[in-house]
Each structure stands twice: as structure tokens, then as C-alpha cells.
Motif scaffolding. Structure first.
Motif, PDB file in Angstrom:
ATOM      1  N   PRO A  25     -22.607  28.923 -44.252  1.00 50.17           N
ATOM      2  CA  PRO A  25     -22.336  28.479 -45.624  1.00 50.17           C
ATOM      3  C   PRO A  25     -21.078  27.615 -45.625  1.00 50.17           C
ATOM      4  CG  PRO A  25     -22.461  30.898 -45.476  1.00 50.17           C
ATOM      5  CD  PRO A  25     -22.503  30.353 -44.082  1.00 50.17           C
ATOM      6  N   ALA A  26     -21.192  26.420 -46.151  1.00 54.02           N
ATOM      7  CA  ALA A  26     -20.056  25.496 -46.128  1.00 54.02           C
ATOM      8  C   ALA A  26     -20.153  24.558 -47.320  1.00 54.02           C
ATOM      9  CB  ALA A  26     -20.063  24.692 -44.827  1.00 54.02           C
ATOM     10  N   PRO A  27     -19.005  24.072 -47.768  1.00 53.79           N
ATOM     11  CA  PRO A  27     -19.036  23.089 -48.855  1.00 53.79           C
ATOM     12  C   PRO A  27     -19.666  21.782 -48.382  1.00 53.79           C
ATOM     13  CG  PRO A  27     -16.812  23.320 -47.999  1.00 53.79           C
ATOM     14  CD  PRO A  27     -17.644  24.358 -47.312  1.00 53.79           C
ATOM     15  N   SER A  28     -19.983  20.948 -49.329  1.00 55.57           N
ATOM     16  CA  SER A  28     -20.582  19.658 -48.992  1.00 55.57           C
ATOM     17  C   SER A  28     -19.584  18.785 -48.229  1.00 55.57           C
ATOM     18  CB  SER A  28     -21.053  18.947 -50.255  1.00 55.57           C
ATOM     19  OG  SER A  28     -19.959  18.690 -51.100  1.00 55.57           O
ATOM     20  N   VAL A  29     -20.120  17.751 -47.612  1.00 60.11           N
ATOM     21  CA  VAL A  29     -19.323  16.810 -46.827  1.00 60.11           C
ATOM     22  C   VAL A  29     -19.572  15.412 -47.372  1.00 60.11           C
ATOM     23  CG1 VAL A  29     -19.046  15.758 -44.544  1.00 60.11           C
ATOM     24  CG2 VAL A  29     -19.426  18.199 -44.736  1.00 60.11           C
ATOM     25  N   ARG A  30     -18.517  14.651 -47.474  1.00 52.55           N
ATOM     26  CA  ARG A  30     -18.647  13.253 -47.871  1.00 52.55           C
ATOM     27  C   ARG A  30     -18.633  12.401 -46.606  1.00 52.55           C
ATOM     28  NH1 ARG A  30     -15.667   8.582 -49.460  1.00 52.55           N
ATOM     29  NH2 ARG A  30     -13.656   9.326 -48.747  1.00 52.55           N
ATOM     30  N   VAL A  31     -19.472  11.383 -46.570  1.00 55.47           N
ATOM     31  CA  VAL A  31     -19.495  10.450 -45.442  1.00 55.47           C
ATOM     32  C   VAL A  31     -18.975   9.120 -45.955  1.00 55.47           C
ATOM     33  CG1 VAL A  31     -20.935   9.274 -43.732  1.00 55.47           C
ATOM     34  CG2 VAL A  31     -21.477  11.639 -44.413  1.00 55.47           C
ATOM     35  N   ARG A  32     -18.070   8.536 -45.177  1.00 52.80           N
ATOM     36  CA  ARG A  32     -17.521   7.230 -45.555  1.00 52.80           C
ATOM     37  C   ARG A  32     -17.487   6.323 -44.346  1.00 52.80           C
ATOM     38  NH1 ARG A  32     -12.576   5.982 -43.688  1.00 52.80           N
ATOM     39  NH2 ARG A  32     -11.188   7.640 -43.014  1.00 52.80           N
ATOM     40  N   ALA A  33     -17.442   5.022 -44.621  1.00 52.72           N
ATOM     41  CA  ALA A  33     -17.290   4.044 -43.544  1.00 52.72           C
ATOM     42  C   ALA A  33     -15.831   4.018 -43.121  1.00 52.72           C
ATOM     43  CB  ALA A  33     -17.721   2.661 -44.029  1.00 52.72           C
ATOM     44  N   ARG A  34     -15.611   3.732 -41.859  1.00 50.63           N
ATOM     45  CA  ARG A  34     -14.240   3.544 -41.382  1.00 50.63           C
ATOM     46  C   ARG A  34     -14.134   2.184 -40.727  1.00 50.63           C
ATOM     47  NH1 ARG A  34     -12.599   5.631 -35.761  1.00 50.63           N
ATOM     48  NH2 ARG A  34     -10.636   5.186 -36.744  1.00 50.63           N
ATOM     49  N   ARG A  35     -12.946   1.646 -40.765  1.00 53.99           N
ATOM     50  CA  ARG A  35     -12.724   0.297 -40.234  1.00 53.99           C
ATOM     51  C   ARG A  35     -12.821   0.229 -38.723  1.00 53.99           C
ATOM     52  NH1 ARG A  35      -7.690  -1.403 -43.997  1.00 53.99           N
ATOM     53  NH2 ARG A  35      -8.860  -1.496 -45.937  1.00 53.99           N
ATOM     54  N   GLY A  36     -12.224   1.180 -38.043  1.00 54.86           N
ATOM     55  CA  GLY A  36     -12.230   1.165 -36.583  1.00 54.86           C
ATOM     56  C   GLY A  36     -13.630   1.345 -36.026  1.00 54.86           C
ATOM     57  N   VAL A  37     -13.861   0.843 -34.845  1.00 54.85           N
ATOM     58  CA  VAL A  37     -15.178   0.957 -34.234  1.00 54.85           C
ATOM     59  C   VAL A  37     -15.176   1.856 -33.002  1.00 54.85           C
ATOM     60  CG1 VAL A  37     -15.987  -1.259 -35.080  1.00 54.85           C
ATOM     61  CG2 VAL A  37     -14.861  -1.143 -32.859  1.00 54.85           C
ATOM     62  N   THR A  38     -14.037   2.459 -32.688  1.00 47.93           N
ATOM     63  CA  THR A  38     -13.953   3.215 -31.446  1.00 47.93           C
ATOM     64  C   THR A  38     -14.341   4.679 -31.589  1.00 47.93           C
ATOM     65  OG1 THR A  38     -11.620   3.673 -31.836  1.00 47.93           O
ATOM     66  CG2 THR A  38     -12.153   1.725 -30.521  1.00 47.93           C
ATOM     67  N   ALA A  39     -14.413   5.227 -32.789  1.00 45.31           N
ATOM     68  CA  ALA A  39     -14.712   6.654 -32.914  1.00 45.31           C
ATOM     69  C   ALA A  39     -15.174   7.004 -34.315  1.00 45.31           C
ATOM     70  CB  ALA A  39     -13.472   7.473 -32.566  1.00 45.31           C
ATOM     71  N   ALA A  40     -15.936   8.072 -34.379  1.00 44.48           N
ATOM     72  CA  ALA A  40     -16.215   8.741 -35.645  1.00 44.48           C
ATOM     73  C   ALA A  40     -15.235   9.905 -35.692  1.00 44.48           C
ATOM     74  CB  ALA A  40     -17.648   9.251 -35.672  1.00 44.48           C
ATOM     75  N   HIS A  41     -14.949  10.424 -36.871  1.00 43.72           N
ATOM     76  CA  HIS A  41     -14.086  11.591 -36.930  1.00 43.72           C
ATOM     77  C   HIS A  41     -14.332  12.390 -38.194  1.00 43.72           C
ATOM     78  CE1 HIS A  41     -11.523   8.686 -39.154  1.00 43.72           C
ATOM     79  NE2 HIS A  41     -11.201   9.751 -39.857  1.00 43.72           N
ATOM     80  N   TYR A  42     -13.856  13.629 -38.158  1.00 38.00           N
ATOM     81  CA  TYR A  42     -13.968  14.537 -39.294  1.00 38.00           C
ATOM     82  C   TYR A  42     -12.580  14.758 -39.865  1.00 38.00           C
ATOM     83  CZ  TYR A  42     -14.635  18.764 -42.020  1.00 38.00           C
ATOM     84  OH  TYR A  42     -14.653  19.686 -43.044  1.00 38.00           O
ATOM     85  N   GLU A  43     -12.464  14.659 -41.185  1.00 35.71           N
ATOM     86  CA  GLU A  43     -11.199  14.874 -41.882  1.00 35.71           C
ATOM     87  C   GLU A  43     -11.288  16.214 -42.623  1.00 35.71           C
ATOM     88  OE1 GLU A  43     -11.355  11.396 -44.354  1.00 35.71           O
ATOM     89  OE2 GLU A  43     -10.944  10.045 -42.677  1.00 35.71           O
ATOM     90  N   PRO A  44     -10.715  17.278 -42.049  1.00 30.60           N
ATOM     91  CA  PRO A  44     -10.893  18.610 -42.636  1.00 30.60           C
ATOM     92  C   PRO A  44     -10.266  18.783 -44.016  1.00 30.60           C
ATOM     93  CG  PRO A  44      -9.397  18.702 -40.751  1.00 30.60           C
ATOM     94  CD  PRO A  44      -9.945  17.317 -40.805  1.00 30.60           C
ATOM     95  N   THR A  45      -9.183  18.103 -44.292  1.00 29.86           N
ATOM     96  CA  THR A  45      -8.525  18.299 -45.587  1.00 29.86           C
ATOM     97  C   THR A  45      -9.374  17.797 -46.750  1.00 29.86           C
ATOM     98  OG1 THR A  45      -7.304  16.242 -45.333  1.00 29.86           O
ATOM     99  CG2 THR A  45      -6.189  18.276 -44.637  1.00 29.86           C
ATOM    100  N   SER A  46     -10.262  16.837 -46.490  1.00 29.30           N
ATOM    101  CA  SER A  46     -11.114  16.307 -47.556  1.00 29.30           C
ATOM    102  C   SER A  46     -12.600  16.530 -47.284  1.00 29.30           C
ATOM    103  CB  SER A  46     -10.854  14.808 -47.738  1.00 29.30           C
ATOM    104  OG  SER A  46     -11.169  14.114 -46.544  1.00 29.30           O
ATOM    105  N   SER A  47     -12.932  17.275 -46.231  1.00 30.74           N
ATOM    106  CA  SER A  47     -14.334  17.498 -45.834  1.00 30.74           C
ATOM    107  C   SER A  47     -15.095  16.176 -45.794  1.00 30.74           C
ATOM    108  CB  SER A  47     -15.021  18.486 -46.780  1.00 30.74           C
ATOM    109  OG  SER A  47     -14.435  19.749 -46.689  1.00 30.74           O
ATOM    110  N   THR A  48     -14.558  15.239 -45.008  1.00 30.23           N
ATOM    111  CA  THR A  48     -15.135  13.898 -44.921  1.00 30.23           C
ATOM    112  C   THR A  48     -15.418  13.545 -43.466  1.00 30.23           C
ATOM    113  OG1 THR A  48     -13.927  13.182 -46.882  1.00 30.23           O
ATOM    114  CG2 THR A  48     -14.710  11.448 -45.418  1.00 30.23           C
ATOM    115  N   ILE A  49     -16.593  12.955 -43.255  1.00 33.58           N
ATOM    116  CA  ILE A  49     -16.931  12.387 -41.953  1.00 33.58           C
ATOM    117  C   ILE A  49     -16.815  10.878 -42.097  1.00 33.58           C
ATOM    118  CG2 ILE A  49     -18.787  11.968 -40.283  1.00 33.58           C
ATOM    119  CD1 ILE A  49     -19.872  14.768 -41.027  1.00 33.58           C
TER     120      ILE A  49
END
Length: 159
Positions: A70-94
Motif C-alpha cells: 500500500p503506497a500513495p500515488s506517484v507523480r511522473v515528470r519529465a527531467r532535463r538531464g538525459v543521463t538518469a531517471a530518479h525517484y524524489e521521495p519527498t514529493s513521491s515523484t519519478i
């Protein structure tokens, strides 16, 4: 105080190898492959065309595994850099790179980031994370995907 993420390079090396295995299986038609002496058939790996498609996928995965994690929803956003994807725990954002490089717009990378959301233990790439990712991949993609991750993590020395 955060723990040092000593497995990070081993986890990334293992996952790079796993993505190569999936890429080669897709190139040869997704038939059985020889995986360390055993014949297995890998599931097809989803590829995404946009941040919106990744968001839809993440929403469906969280709904599918909500009974287990059970987990809260996650927001997905575009990022400028092209070298990695990442997870931002403070905002539950990928955050995934959308322009110039689409390497992160693939199921294994997105599941890696979802596993960070579902596993909040420190260090970020420790045993709880790898266990969560293996279980998640098996639940979503099929048991073969979880098996390949487990074996390659072990081969690379990641617990």
C-alpha cells in the motif's frame, strides 16, 4: 543520518546487464534464451513514448500491487538531464528523461523507480530495495523477470 549506499554500483551494473539480456531477447524474437545454463522465455518489456504513458503505467502498477505494497500515488515528470531517471521521495515523484534520449522510457527502469517508492529503507539500493524490485518485477512482468534480476544481482554481488 543516512547509510552509505555501498551496493549502488553493483545494482546498476546488474540492471544494465539485465536490460541487455531483455534487449537481445527482443531482437531474436523473444523465444527461449540460454540463461546461465537454463532455457527461459522472457516476457516482452514495455517501452513508453511519453511521460504521460509512463504515468498511466505507474498508476496501473500501483493499483495492481496495492494489496502487497500500500503506497500513495506517484507523480511522473519529465527531467532535463538525459543521463538518469530518479525517484524524489519527498514529493513521491519519478523523473524520467523524455527528450534526446528515451533509454529510461522502458519498463525495467520505471519499475526500478517504483521499487524506490515502495521500499523506503536505507540505503537506497540495499537488500530491501533489491528484494522489492525482484518481487515487483515478478508480480508485474512475470516470474522470469524476477528470476533474472535475482540471479544477476547475485552474480554482481548485490544482496
Amino acid at each position: 543520518m543516512s547509510l552509505r549506499d555501498i551496493q549502488r554500483s553493483k545494482v546498476y551494473a546488474a540492471e544494465t546487464f539485465v536490460r541487455t539480456i531483455f534487449d537481445r531477447a527482443a531482437e531474436t524474437g523473444l523465444g527461449p534464451i540460454d540463461f546461465f545454463g537454463e532455457q527461459i522465455t522472457l516476457p516482452p518489456e514495455a517501452k513508453f513514448s511519453s511521460v504521460e504513458a509512463v504515468q498511466d503505467y505507474v498508476d496501473r502498477v500501483l493499483e495492481l500491487v496495492g494489496h502487497r505494497w500500500p503506497a500513495p500515488s506517484v507523480r511522473v515528470r519529465a527531467r532535463r538531464g538525459v543521463t538518469a531517471a530518479h525517484y524524489e521521495p519527498t514529493s513521491s515523484t519519478i523523473a524520467v528523461p523524455e527528450r534526446q534520449s528515451r533509454w529510461a522510457l522502458r519498463e525495467l527502469v520505471v519499475l526500478h523507480e517504483i521499487a524506490h517508492h515502495l521500499s523506503s529503507a536505507a540505503p537506497a539500493h540495499g537488500p530491501e530495495f533489491t528484494g522489492t524490485f525482484c518481487e515487483l518485477a515478478a508480480a508485474v512482468m512475470g516470474p522470469e523477470a524476477g528470476h533474472v534480476l535475482r540471479v544477476v544481482y547475485a552474480k554482481e554481488g548485490a544482496r
